[in-house]
Design an enzyme around this catalytic site. Structure first.
Site, PDB file in Angstrom:
ATOM      1  N   ASN A 307       0.830  -1.512  -0.100  1.00  0.00           N
ATOM      2  CA  ASN A 307      -0.006  -0.114  -0.065  1.00  0.00           C
ATOM      3  C   ASN A 307       0.958   1.340  -0.007  1.00  0.00           C
ATOM      4  O   ASN A 307       1.888   1.285   0.513  1.00  0.00           O
ATOM      5  CB  ASN A 307      -0.923  -0.049   1.403  1.00  0.00           C
ATOM      6  CG  ASN A 307      -1.697   1.543   1.674  1.00  0.00           C
ATOM      7  OD1 ASN A 307      -1.226   2.581   2.026  1.00  0.00           O
ATOM      8  ND2 ASN A 307      -2.732   1.481   0.635  1.00  0.00           N
ATOM      9  N   VAL A 333      -3.800   1.123  -3.402  1.00  0.00           N
ATOM     10  CA  VAL A 333      -3.924   2.425  -2.565  1.00  0.00           C
ATOM     11  C   VAL A 333      -5.301   2.037  -1.955  1.00  0.00           C
ATOM     12  O   VAL A 333      -6.221   1.137  -2.554  1.00  0.00           O
ATOM     13  CB  VAL A 333      -4.098   3.747  -3.068  1.00  0.00           C
ATOM     14  CG1 VAL A 333      -2.811   4.100  -3.518  1.00  0.00           C
ATOM     15  CG2 VAL A 333      -5.091   3.526  -4.592  1.00  0.00           C
ATOM     16  N   GLU A 334      -5.566   2.639  -0.941  1.00  0.00           N
ATOM     17  CA  GLU A 334      -6.935   2.359  -0.080  1.00  0.00           C
ATOM     18  C   GLU A 334      -8.207   2.962  -0.725  1.00  0.00           C
ATOM     19  O   GLU A 334      -9.331   2.483  -0.383  1.00  0.00           O
ATOM     20  CB  GLU A 334      -6.941   3.003   1.259  1.00  0.00           C
ATOM     21  CG  GLU A 334      -6.744   4.470   1.486  1.00  0.00           C
ATOM     22  CD  GLU A 334      -5.354   4.736   1.213  1.00  0.00           C
ATOM     23  OE1 GLU A 334      -5.137   5.977   2.030  1.00  0.00           O
ATOM     24  OE2 GLU A 334      -4.538   4.138   0.813  1.00  0.00           O
ATOM     25  N   ALA A 335      -7.961   3.546  -1.759  1.00  0.00           N
ATOM     26  CA  ALA A 335      -9.178   4.066  -2.597  1.00  0.00           C
ATOM     27  C   ALA A 335      -9.512   2.840  -3.718  1.00  0.00           C
ATOM     28  O   ALA A 335     -10.699   3.125  -4.103  1.00  0.00           O
ATOM     29  CB  ALA A 335      -8.889   5.236  -3.769  1.00  0.00           C
TER      30      ALA A 335
END
Length: 529
Positions: A307, A333-335
């Site tokens: 990440n 990515v956390e999106a």
């Protein structure tokens, strides 16, 4: 069936005291025209008042002041006038005017981990009492500290998270909310009101928001770029079925429906429509940021799922691409995007050449279950216990975003950032294979005690995580006895440039060594062979 309405009609459905779920992620996926219209209505009439806003990464431009960045006054910043917002339940205030108001105790502020907040929304959609999780234990989210209530107004309103014990283990319950209305965004809507999102760079939690509002008897309003003919959207591309949608507004101003609010041009490589050539991006110039990113890249392990955070952490992805090793690991990515090259700055979390797109909530759940081998995250303060603060500093309660969900669940965490901060900015150059520190920033980052615990060193040691702190001049690791200095950059004096710029004395490794000399040269490091 959903009804197409004007902007004025749409914002007229927002009444005083409503709880609104708001879609968008920083500069992406924001229903900008709806927010502009609502702000204009308040300016003209003084209504609606006392709204509660529930949002993940609030749409905004990350401006450091009330003045808009690059001429924009975007996202939730449009609702910064006194009286319109009474409370926010968010994970990160990229609408920084709102973050300042929270810090000034003008708006009640609850700042939750992003994954916990999005799953709380999902729980609300499903009629559950809330989310039960370990995420947030030992941090300011823990009720034994602040319980997510970051100012006096929030504490007066009451708790949003409770400590529970399940089978002898501590957990946190983030309690469900009952929303009245949603402002979200899609790409196209057909004549029946089915909505697609194919021109969006990320897949947010908007479907869960729509379901939570719909199932609570509320109103769902969607902003779209264009209306298309009935049946012209493939069923596989319908993100919001017409039964989830009450009203649709077609954006009249193209600037209010950009793919990314800071760029005019649509970039198909951020949606998976095309792929650009690997390594084609211009290499980062050799400066302290690149030094940090290069040292971080040396921690990469082939096959690992990684990440990347925003800022310097995103530089790790850029260096990996430059070195030709980006395809040996899976960057995410956390999106939601997995694979590809994460964009930096205000273009984060857009991802060029992503291999897959997941909903934010789903990927954070996968992180929570153990998907992440490593993560690279920023840091504002680090203390002698290894605690890290990224959520409260510089006069602003900004929130953690996905930081807590990620840092507590990755097997290895690399905190990357400059050794000092503040204004004037540090004057540091990289030349002749070494680091030259002409002057440092006014703010010390390695402090005796952090202002707010966003990452708990004690909890990390207890869980056996591997923790590193990487700067342009030194590398540290977290041990059971505290923070240990393990590497120093060439050209840096241990006492003058490191120990004298810390509020605590770290453990110094008996095997203290000089950082790899390849990091400080202009040519590529040759990591890709």
């Amino acid at each position: 069936m959903a009804k197409f309405v004007t902007l004025e009609e749409a914002v007229g459905y927002v009444n005083d005291g409503m709880t609104m779920m708001l879609g968008g992620f920083s500069t992406y996926c924001c229903p900008e025209e709806l927010l502009e219209g609502l702000g204009a209505r308040f300016e003209a009439t003084g209504h609606p008042r006392n709204l509660t806003i529930i949002s993940g990464i609030t749409p905004g431009d990350k401006s450091e002041s009330y003045e808009p960045l690059q001429g924009y006054n975007i996202g939730l910043n449009r609702l910064k006038a006194d009286g319109i917002i009474d409370c926010v339940i968010i994970s990160l205030a990229d609408a920084r005017a709102i973050g300042y108001k929270v810090n000034e105790n003008k708006i009640a502020g609850y700042l939750l981990p992003m994954g916990a907040l999005l799953n709380m929304i999902r729980a609300s959609a499903g009629g559950a009492p809330g989310l039960l999780t370990k995420v947030g234990l030992g941090t300011y989210c823990d009720p034994r500290q602040e319980g997510c209530a970051v100012n006096e107004l929030a504490r007066q309103r009451g708790p949003i998270v409770e400590l529970k014990e399940i089978d002898g283990e501590e957990c946190l319950l983030y309690k469900s909310q009952k929303p009245d209305i949603a402002f979200i965004r899609g790409s196209y809507a057909d004549e029946d009101g089915n909505v697609s999102i194919e021109r969006e760079a990320i897949i947010g939690a908007e479907l869960d928001m729509a379901a939570a509002v719909r199932n609570n008897g509320g109103i769902v309003i969607v902003q779209v770029e264009k209306m298309v003919r009935r049946g012209s959207i493939s069923a596989r591309n319908v993100r919001f079925h017409r039964s989830f949608v009450d009203y649709i507004v077609v954006a009249q101003n193209p600037d209010n429906h950009r793919q990314c609010m800071i760029t005019e041009k649509f970039r198909p490589e951020l949606t998976g429509e095309i792929r650009t050539v690997a390594g084609a991006a211009k290499p980062m110039r050799l400066d302290p940021r690149k030094v940090i990113a290069r040292r971080g890249v040396m921690e990469l392990v082939p096959g690992a799922v990684i990440n990347m955070g925003v800022g310097i952490p995103a530089g790790v992805a850029a260096v990996a691409d430059e070195e030709g090793i980006a395809d040996t690991v899976t960057l995410s990515v956390e999106a939601g995007p997995m694979g590809g090259v994460v964009q930096d700055g205000l273009a984060f979390p857009g991802t060029e050449n992503a291999e897959a797109y997941y909903c934010q909530t789903d990927i954070l759940n996968m992180y929570g279950g153990g998907l992440l081998d490593m993560t690279f995250l920023g840091s504002a303060e680090i203390d002698e216990k290894g605690n890290v603060n990224v959520s409260k500093f510089a006069g602003r309660s900004g929130g953690p975003g996905g930081f807590i969900d990620i840092s507590q669940n990755a097997k290895k965490v690399c905190f990357v950032g400059m050794f000092t901060a503040g204004k004037p900015k540090p004057d540091i150059v990289v030349a002749d294979g070494e680091v030259r520190i002409n002057s440092d920033g006014s703010e010390i980052k390695f402090v005796k005690e952090v202002q707010q615990i966003t990452f708990s060193g004690e909890y990390a040691v207890k869980r056996g995580q591997e923790i590193m702190y990487i700067s342009e001049r030194a590398v540290f690791k977290l041990t059971t006895d505290g923070v240990m200095l393990t590497e120093i950059a060439p050209g840096v004096d241990l006492q003058r440039d490191i120990l004298a710029k810390m509020e605590f004395e770290p453990i110094i490794s008996k095997e203290l060594k000089t950082m790899d000399p390849r990091i400080f040269r202009d040519e590529r490091m040759g990591l890709g062979g």
